[in-house]
Design an enzyme around this catalytic site. Structure first.
Site, PDB file in Angstrom:
ATOM      1  N   ASP A  68      -6.555  -6.511   4.541  1.00  0.00           N
ATOM      2  CA  ASP A  68      -5.909  -5.177   4.646  1.00  0.00           C
ATOM      3  C   ASP A  68      -6.040  -4.563   6.004  1.00  0.00           C
ATOM      4  OD1 ASP A  68      -4.938  -2.701   4.070  1.00  0.00           O
ATOM      5  OD2 ASP A  68      -6.668  -2.024   2.882  1.00  0.00           O
ATOM      6  N   HIS A 119      -8.129   0.771  -3.811  1.00  0.00           N
ATOM      7  CA  HIS A 119      -9.239   0.590  -2.595  1.00  0.00           C
ATOM      8  C   HIS A 119      -9.912   1.983  -2.576  1.00  0.00           C
ATOM      9  CE1 HIS A 119      -9.412  -0.573   1.989  1.00  0.00           C
ATOM     10  NE2 HIS A 119     -10.515  -0.230   1.393  1.00  0.00           N
ATOM     11  N   MET A 164      -9.047   7.701  -0.185  1.00  0.00           N
ATOM     12  CA  MET A 164      -9.792   8.403   0.921  1.00  0.00           C
ATOM     13  C   MET A 164     -10.412   9.857   0.535  1.00  0.00           C
ATOM     14  SD  MET A 164      -7.469   7.322   3.971  1.00  0.00           S
ATOM     15  CE  MET A 164      -6.763   5.873   4.126  1.00  0.00           C
ATOM     16  N   MET A 186     -12.128   4.439  -0.777  1.00  0.00           N
ATOM     17  CA  MET A 186     -12.733   4.420   0.555  1.00  0.00           C
ATOM     18  C   MET A 186     -13.590   5.898   0.378  1.00  0.00           C
ATOM     19  SD  MET A 186      -9.621   3.211   3.190  1.00  0.00           S
ATOM     20  CE  MET A 186      -8.493   3.428   1.772  1.00  0.00           C
ATOM     21  N   GLY A 221      -0.701   1.923   9.431  1.00  0.00           N
ATOM     22  CA  GLY A 221       0.097   1.863  10.691  1.00  0.00           C
ATOM     23  C   GLY A 221      -0.798   1.507  11.943  1.00  0.00           C
ATOM     24  N   SER A 229       0.881  -1.112  -0.002  1.00  0.00           N
ATOM     25  CA  SER A 229      -0.015  -0.073  -0.292  1.00  0.00           C
ATOM     26  C   SER A 229       0.828   1.140   0.052  1.00  0.00           C
ATOM     27  CB  SER A 229      -0.824  -0.129   1.107  1.00  0.00           C
ATOM     28  OG  SER A 229      -1.239   1.382   1.492  1.00  0.00           O
ATOM     29  N   GLY A 255      -2.983  -3.594   9.231  1.00  0.00           N
ATOM     30  CA  GLY A 255      -2.079  -4.098  10.209  1.00  0.00           C
ATOM     31  C   GLY A 255      -1.212  -5.425  10.034  1.00  0.00           C
ATOM     32  N   ASP A 265      -4.806   3.511  -1.832  1.00  0.00           N
ATOM     33  CA  ASP A 265      -5.824   3.928  -1.039  1.00  0.00           C
ATOM     34  C   ASP A 265      -6.554   5.220  -1.102  1.00  0.00           C
ATOM     35  OD1 ASP A 265      -6.037   1.408   0.732  1.00  0.00           O
ATOM     36  OD2 ASP A 265      -4.017   1.983   1.250  1.00  0.00           O
ATOM     37  N   GLY A 278      -9.245   4.036   7.049  1.00  0.00           N
ATOM     38  CA  GLY A 278      -8.803   5.577   7.055  1.00  0.00           C
ATOM     39  C   GLY A 278      -7.417   5.723   7.430  1.00  0.00           C
ATOM     40  N   GLY A 331       1.148  -1.729   4.084  1.00  0.00           N
ATOM     41  CA  GLY A 331       1.750  -0.287   3.835  1.00  0.00           C
ATOM     42  C   GLY A 331       2.813  -0.249   4.878  1.00  0.00           C
ATOM     43  N   SER A 332       3.066   0.154   6.211  1.00  0.00           N
ATOM     44  CA  SER A 332       3.935   0.506   6.855  1.00  0.00           C
ATOM     45  C   SER A 332       4.891  -0.608   7.007  1.00  0.00           C
ATOM     46  CB  SER A 332       3.497   0.775   8.236  1.00  0.00           C
ATOM     47  OG  SER A 332       2.520   0.016   8.481  1.00  0.00           O
ATOM     48  N   HIS A 345      -1.161  -1.614  -4.246  1.00  0.00           N
ATOM     49  CA  HIS A 345      -2.416  -1.194  -3.475  1.00  0.00           C
ATOM     50  C   HIS A 345      -2.520   0.366  -3.275  1.00  0.00           C
ATOM     51  CE1 HIS A 345      -5.763  -2.260  -0.784  1.00  0.00           C
ATOM     52  NE2 HIS A 345      -5.670  -1.171  -0.038  1.00  0.00           N
ATOM     53  N   MET A 368     -11.465  -5.851   5.648  1.00  0.00           N
ATOM     54  CA  MET A 368     -10.286  -5.123   6.329  1.00  0.00           C
ATOM     55  C   MET A 368     -10.269  -5.404   7.694  1.00  0.00           C
ATOM     56  SD  MET A 368     -10.096  -2.441   4.190  1.00  0.00           S
ATOM     57  CE  MET A 368      -8.810  -1.454   5.731  1.00  0.00           C
TER      58      MET A 368
HETATM   59  C1  DX5 Z   1      -6.155   1.874   5.724  1.00  0.00           C
HETATM   60  C2  DX5 Z   1      -5.862   1.257   4.423  1.00  0.00           C
HETATM   61  C3  DX5 Z   1      -4.553   0.276   4.201  1.00  0.00           C
HETATM   62  C4  DX5 Z   1      -3.442   0.706   4.898  1.00  0.00           C
HETATM   63  C5  DX5 Z   1      -2.509  -0.420   5.410  1.00  0.00           C
HETATM   64  O1  DX5 Z   1      -7.519   2.406   5.572  1.00  0.00           O
HETATM   65  O2  DX5 Z   1      -6.963   0.654   3.606  1.00  0.00           O
HETATM   66  O3  DX5 Z   1      -4.424  -0.101   2.910  1.00  0.00           O
HETATM   67  O4  DX5 Z   1      -2.876   1.556   3.987  1.00  0.00           O
HETATM   68  O5  DX5 Z   1      -1.637   0.313   6.122  1.00  0.00           O
HETATM   69  P1  DX5 Z   1      -0.789  -0.725   7.414  1.00  0.00           P
HETATM   70  O6  DX5 Z   1      -0.403  -1.995   6.495  1.00  0.00           O
HETATM   71  O7  DX5 Z   1       0.207   0.109   7.575  1.00  0.00           O
HETATM   72  O8  DX5 Z   1      -1.829  -1.004   8.123  1.00  0.00           O
HETATM   73 ZN    ZN Z   2      -6.529  -0.329   1.528  1.00  0.00          ZN
END
Ligand code: DX5
Ligand code: ZN
Length: 219
Positions: A174, A65, A36, A67, A144, A7, A176, A34, A141, A196-197, A32, A136
């Site tokens: 997706d 994705h 928002m 949102m 991390g 991500s 954590g 995101d 949103g 992501g992180s 990925h 999810m």
């Molecule tokens: C959260 C996103 C995720 C996010 C994942 O709303 O949809 O895709 O970037 O990031 P980590 O892997 O750090 O939880």
């Molecule tokens: Zn996502």
């Protein structure tokens, strides 16, 4: 074959191009993305201009994705700027069938997404029409966050539905996910893992390598 979908929300936007090249060179096939809107989720990330720019520099599969509230308003535009797959939230769409049809009419793959509080049964009416279900494991949103382990029960339930109906539907998870817990996500039945992180913090190459080994064994 399990898939890692890094991500870019976890990337350093100053070095976005460089970091995307690094994940690609490390053997990743999906990205990925995101989006928002500050309404469906409290935060605002980025939109079409960013996707369009990165589309010009990579052949990675764009797993977008959304949102955003009322996603049907923007399907054509996201398709045009380079999405390969459009995932939208069932909670955000007035008429999910119409959104799926709009994605299909653009020649793109369609995915449906559920938040932690949405019961898994919500996906059932659409399962035969989609290419992917995204479950999810954090409140959407922000990157991390810590995974909510109870959400893996929903991953197991969706995997059961896909198997029972013998469907060719990808199951993405997706939120954590890190090296330390990715095995539990795979064991629950995921075949597309977002991170992501845990991909973009530290050495991207080393992180991707560690994930890919957990996903598909040592090359
Ligand atoms: C959260 C996103 C995720 C996010 C994942 O709303 O949809 O895709 O970037 O990031 P980590 O892997 O750090 O939880
Ligand atoms: Zn996502």
């Amino acid at each position: 074959m399990n898939i890692l979908s890094p991500s870019i929300l976890g990337a350093d936007f100053y070095r976005l191009g460089e970091q995307i090249s690094e994940v690609e060179a490390s053997g990743v096939r999906y990205l990925h993305i995101d989006v928002m809107d500050g309404i469906f989720v409290p935060s605002i990330s980025f939109g079409m201009p960013v996707i369009r720019s990165i589309r010009n520099s990579t052949d990675l599969f764009f797993d977008v994705h959304l949102m955003i509230r009322d996603p049907e308003r923007y399907i054509a535009e996201f398709a045009e700027c380079g999405a390969d797959l459009l995932n939208f939230h069932l909670e955000a769409a007035r008429d999910p069938d119409r959104v799926i049809d709009a994605v299909r009419s653009q020649g793109k793959k369609a995915g449906i997404t559920i938040k932690p509080s949405t019961p898994v049964e919500a996906v059932l009416p659409y399962l035969r029409k989609v290419d992917m279900v995204l479950v999810m494991t954090v409140e959407p949103g922000f990157g991390g966050q810590k995974m909510i382990p109870e959400c893996l029960d929903k991953v197991r339930a969706v995997r059961r539905m896909i198997t029972e109906q013998d469907l060719d539907v990808r199951l993405e998870v997706d939120g954590g996910i890190r090296i330390e817990n990715v095995e539990s996500v795979l064991a629950a039945g995921a075949d597309v893992v977002v991170s992501g992180s845990a991909v973009f913090r530290g050495s991207v190459t080393a992180n991707v390598k560690a994930f890919l080994e957990k996903l598909n064994g040592k090359p």
